[in-house]
Design a protein around this motif. Structure first.
Motif, short mmCIF file in Angstrom:
data_model
loop_
_atom_site.label_atom_id
_atom_site.label_comp_id
_atom_site.label_asym_id
_atom_site.label_seq_id
_atom_site.Cartn_x
_atom_site.Cartn_y
_atom_site.Cartn_z
N GLY A 192 0.81 -1.22 0.00
CA GLY A 192 0.00 0.00 0.00
C GLY A 192 0.84 1.27 0.00
N ARG A 193 0.15 2.39 0.07
CA ARG A 193 0.81 3.69 0.17
C ARG A 193 1.51 3.76 1.53
NH1 ARG A 193 -0.75 9.38 1.74
NH2 ARG A 193 -2.11 8.33 3.21
N PRO A 194 2.82 4.04 1.56
CA PRO A 194 3.55 3.98 2.83
C PRO A 194 2.89 4.76 3.97
CG PRO A 194 5.08 4.26 1.02
CD PRO A 194 3.71 4.34 0.42
N ALA A 195 2.37 5.96 3.68
CA ALA A 195 1.82 6.78 4.77
C ALA A 195 0.53 6.20 5.34
CB ALA A 195 1.59 8.22 4.30
N ASP A 196 -0.12 5.26 4.61
CA ASP A 196 -1.31 4.62 5.16
C ASP A 196 -0.98 3.78 6.39
OD1 ASP A 196 -3.17 5.70 3.48
OD2 ASP A 196 -3.07 4.07 2.01
N PHE A 197 0.31 3.48 6.56
CA PHE A 197 0.71 2.67 7.70
C PHE A 197 1.17 3.55 8.87
CE2 PHE A 197 0.96 0.18 3.91
CZ PHE A 197 0.52 -1.07 4.29
N LEU A 198 1.01 4.85 8.72
CA LEU A 198 1.48 5.76 9.77
C LEU A 198 0.30 6.42 10.48
CD1 LEU A 198 4.28 7.55 7.67
CD2 LEU A 198 4.58 5.62 9.24
N GLU A 199 0.36 6.48 11.79
CA GLU A 199 -0.68 7.14 12.60
C GLU A 199 -0.47 8.66 12.54
OE1 GLU A 199 -3.15 5.65 14.20
OE2 GLU A 199 -2.45 3.69 13.50
N PRO A 200 -1.55 9.44 12.71
CA PRO A 200 -1.40 10.90 12.82
C PRO A 200 -0.42 11.24 13.94
CG PRO A 200 -3.72 10.31 12.70
CD PRO A 200 -2.95 9.01 12.81
N ARG A 201 0.37 12.30 13.74
CA ARG A 201 1.44 12.57 14.71
C ARG A 201 1.42 13.96 15.31
NH1 ARG A 201 7.53 11.77 13.13
NH2 ARG A 201 8.11 12.55 15.17
N MET A 202 0.58 14.85 14.78
CA MET A 202 0.64 16.25 15.25
C MET A 202 0.37 16.38 16.76
SD MET A 202 1.77 18.26 12.90
CE MET A 202 1.28 19.94 13.30
N LEU A 204 3.46 15.40 18.61
CA LEU A 204 4.55 16.36 18.41
C LEU A 204 4.35 17.58 19.31
CD1 LEU A 204 4.79 16.12 14.52
CD2 LEU A 204 6.61 15.52 16.12
N ARG A 205 3.08 18.06 19.40
CA ARG A 205 2.80 19.23 20.25
C ARG A 205 3.13 18.91 21.71
NH1 ARG A 205 -2.05 19.41 17.48
NH2 ARG A 205 -1.85 20.64 15.58
N LYS A 206 2.79 17.69 22.10
CA LYS A 206 3.07 17.27 23.47
C LYS A 206 4.58 17.28 23.75
CE LYS A 206 2.21 13.41 26.25
NZ LYS A 206 2.17 11.98 26.03
N GLU A 207 5.32 16.75 22.80
CA GLU A 207 6.77 16.70 22.97
C GLU A 207 7.37 18.10 23.04
OE1 GLU A 207 8.94 13.92 20.39
OE2 GLU A 207 7.14 12.66 20.40
N LEU A 208 6.80 19.03 22.25
CA LEU A 208 7.29 20.41 22.28
C LEU A 208 7.07 21.03 23.67
CD1 LEU A 208 6.06 21.69 18.79
CD2 LEU A 208 8.44 21.44 19.49
N THR A 209 5.88 20.77 24.22
CA THR A 209 5.58 21.30 25.55
C THR A 209 6.56 20.75 26.57
OG1 THR A 209 3.29 21.12 24.87
CG2 THR A 209 3.67 21.73 27.15
N GLU A 210 6.80 19.45 26.48
CA GLU A 210 7.74 18.82 27.40
C GLU A 210 9.13 19.44 27.31
OE1 GLU A 210 5.49 14.52 27.17
OE2 GLU A 210 7.52 14.69 26.37
N LEU A 262 9.19 24.23 24.42
CA LEU A 262 9.23 24.96 23.15
C LEU A 262 7.80 25.35 22.78
CD1 LEU A 262 11.70 22.69 21.14
CD2 LEU A 262 12.14 25.04 21.89
N PRO A 263 7.61 26.42 21.98
CA PRO A 263 6.25 26.82 21.60
C PRO A 263 5.56 25.69 20.84
CG PRO A 263 7.91 28.39 20.78
CD PRO A 263 8.65 27.25 21.39
N GLU A 264 4.32 25.38 21.23
CA GLU A 264 3.66 24.24 20.57
C GLU A 264 2.85 24.69 19.36
OE1 GLU A 264 0.33 22.46 22.38
OE2 GLU A 264 0.36 23.77 24.12
N THR A 265 3.51 25.41 18.46
CA THR A 265 2.85 25.86 17.23
C THR A 265 3.00 24.78 16.16
OG1 THR A 265 4.89 26.84 16.43
CG2 THR A 265 3.45 28.25 17.73
N ASP A 266 2.18 24.89 15.10
CA ASP A 266 2.29 23.93 13.99
C ASP A 266 3.66 24.03 13.32
OD1 ASP A 266 -0.22 23.07 14.55
OD2 ASP A 266 -1.11 23.59 12.60
N GLU A 267 4.18 25.26 13.20
CA GLU A 267 5.50 25.43 12.58
C GLU A 267 6.56 24.66 13.35
OE1 GLU A 267 6.62 29.51 12.15
OE2 GLU A 267 5.18 29.86 10.52
N MET A 268 6.55 24.82 14.67
CA MET A 268 7.53 24.12 15.50
C MET A 268 7.32 22.61 15.37
SD MET A 268 9.75 25.88 17.17
CE MET A 268 10.02 27.44 16.38
N ALA A 269 6.06 22.20 15.33
CA ALA A 269 5.77 20.75 15.28
C ALA A 269 6.30 20.12 13.99
CB ALA A 269 4.27 20.52 15.41
#
Ligand code: CO
Length: 496
Positions: A401-411, A414-420, A423-430
């Motif tokens: 299949g399409r490789p990204a179909d095997f990947l879970e959403p990550r945003m 990513l925001r959680k990791e930025l907070t930890e 760092l600013p939890e903006t989409d740009e940073m993510a």
């Protein structure tokens, strides 16, 4: 045939310095040129994407989004264009769809207008989400045909791909000849055929590496292309795009000659002469000259120069011809993948391993991923026996299949990791954090770097990492990315 003046896109702020100065041009070196660049009214200014985002973070200590804003502010009259590696964004592996969509949105909000979207395997499934995101943001999605030569890459296959890209909603189609291998006659044939079949504009992007770039552009213009990419010397010619002035002069007496202001082009040249001088630690005579060796070996120029260093490190310099002869065999077994970043490194490294340890005794991690379908569908089928070997070594089955179909959403993660990390939890940073976590943290939190030493032109390092039982593990670095390779010991000293 169209008699409209040909449109030039200008690449000096992206491909120009990526090809000739290891992507090291700093924003402050660009700013004084912006007024002139904007006044020249190029079709588009290529200002972002490719390796520039990585280089901003890794070497220049710059926020790449801030660079885009500054460049946009200085050139409000000209559309901005960026190079996007489809689902890989500006990295080498697939990202989940939500990260791709967020990246496109953030780029648009900073002023990006035209997204030139490609996939190294020409697997169009890796382009759909990016094209959709660009359209949702009301911007221009340019679909890309990666040009290469192989038994499965025929004129017909490229034309079909062009039609597919148009059907998918591409607002224009670009033939991207990243290695500078397209001959003038192939350029003429391909552009002519695409112009006949497609309604959307057709663009050619090539390099002067082999010495055919300007002639290939001339042929494309004769065949009716709407636009080509040129740069400004000295960030032009050689491994870069043909120079704008040269290309315009070449069209004397052609009804398609454009009228870019020559005085302004001269003034730009003078500015960039100074910048080239400032970046002398990163420029190299071997990038400036036409390399006929590439015609002999039939591999991209960048790959060949990387390769010489790689072989030197391995004390295999005397085996260049042998390794080069291995390349078509490796490509065939890996489904004739095009030789473009990152696939050129994958093929080259595997060819070297085959020569050093015996054919397919040692399988590199990225070659294994190609065989497992993790990069997408290869242009031709991969070798069945090799696929089995990869499945056994990885302990998992290949995906279809399409490789990204095997990947879970990550945003959200990513925001959680930025907070930890405070760092600013903006989409740009993510999105930056998703691609370049360590580099981003360094830029955001670390002190400014001391003057940089010239880049190491030795992309592959191999050190025995540990030897345990029957399997030896090797760490390798391919263009900054570390991989571990496992080699089984068959007990008779032979490596499997
Ligand atoms: Co290019």
């Amino acid at each position: 045939m169209s008699n409209e003046p040909i449109v030039f896109n200008n690449t000096v702020l992206r491909d120009g310095h990526q090809s000739l100065a290891a992507t090291r041009m700093r924003t402050e070196q660009m700013l004084p040129a912006l007024g002139l660049l904007d006044d020249l009214r190029f079709g588009a200014l290529e200002t972002w994407g490719g390796a520039t985002i990585d280089a901003c973070l890794r070497y220049l200590h710059e926020n790449p989004f801030d660079r885009l804003s500054e460049l946009k502010k200085g050139t409000p009259k000209t559309p901005h264009m960026m190079l996007l590696r489809g689902q890989n964004l500006v990295q080498y592996t697939s990202f989940p769809d939500d990260v791709v969509t967020a990246f496109v949105k953030c780029s648009v909000s900073r002023g990006m207008d035209i997204f030139r979207i490609f996939d190294a395997l020409n697997d169009t499934r890796n382009l759909t989400v990016a094209i959709q995101a660009v359209h949702e943001a009301g911007k221009h999605a340019q679909g890309v045909i990666c040009y290469t030569t192989s038994p499965v890459h025929t004129m017909d296959s490229f034309i079909r791909l062009g039609e597919e890209l148009e059907e998918m909603g591409s607002d224009s189609v670009c033939v991207k000849d990243m290695a500078g291998l397209i001959t003038p006659s192939a350029s003429y044939e391909l552009i002519k055929a695409l112009k006949k079949r497609l309604k959307v504009p057709v663009v050619l992007h090539t390099h002067s590496t082999v010495g055919m770039g300007a002639a290939a552009y001339f042929a494309a213009i004769e065949a009716g292309a709407e636009a080509i990419d040129t740069s400004i010397a000295p960030f032009a010619n050689g491994t870069g795009q043909p120079d704008t002035l040269l290309m315009q002069k070449m069209l004397d007496y052609s009804p398609r000659k454009p009228a870019y202001n020559e005085k302004k082009l001269h003034a730009l040249r003078r500015h960039f002469d100074g910048v080239y001088e400032e970046l002398s630690a990163f420029t190299s005579p071997s990038n400036e000259r036409v390399d006929s060796d590439i015609l002999v070996y039939q591999v991209p120029g960048g790959m060949l120069s990387n390769f010489r260093n790689q072989l030197k490190e391995q004390k295999m310099s005397d085996r260049l011809d042998q390794v080069m002869e291995e390349i078509p065999f490796v490509r065939e077994q890996l489904g004739w993948i095009p030789l473009v970043t990152p696939t050129s490194q994958i093929v080259g490294t595997q060819a070297m391993l085959n020569v050093k340890f015996g054919p397919w005794k040692m399988l590199s991690q990225p070659a294994m991923d190609i065989l497992l379908g993790k990069y997408g569908k290869t242009p031709g089928p991969v070798n069945a026996e090799r696929r089995k070997q990869a499945e056994k070594q990885a302990g998992q089955n290949a995906i279809e299949g399409r490789p990204a179909d095997f990947l879970e959403p990550r945003m959200p993660q990513l925001r959680k990791e930025l907070t930890e990390r405070d760092l600013p939890e903006t989409d740009e940073m993510a999105v930056l954090y998703a691609m370049f976590p360590q580099e981003l943290v360094k830029v955001m939190k670390g002190p400014p770097p001391v003057a940089e030493t010239p880049p190491q032109r030795t992309p592959v390092k191999e050190v025995p990492a540990s030897v345990s039982g029957e399997t030896s593990r090797y760490r390798m670095t391919v263009n900054g990315t570390a991989y571990e390779v496992a080699v089984e010991d068959r007990g008779n000293g032979e490596r499997a």
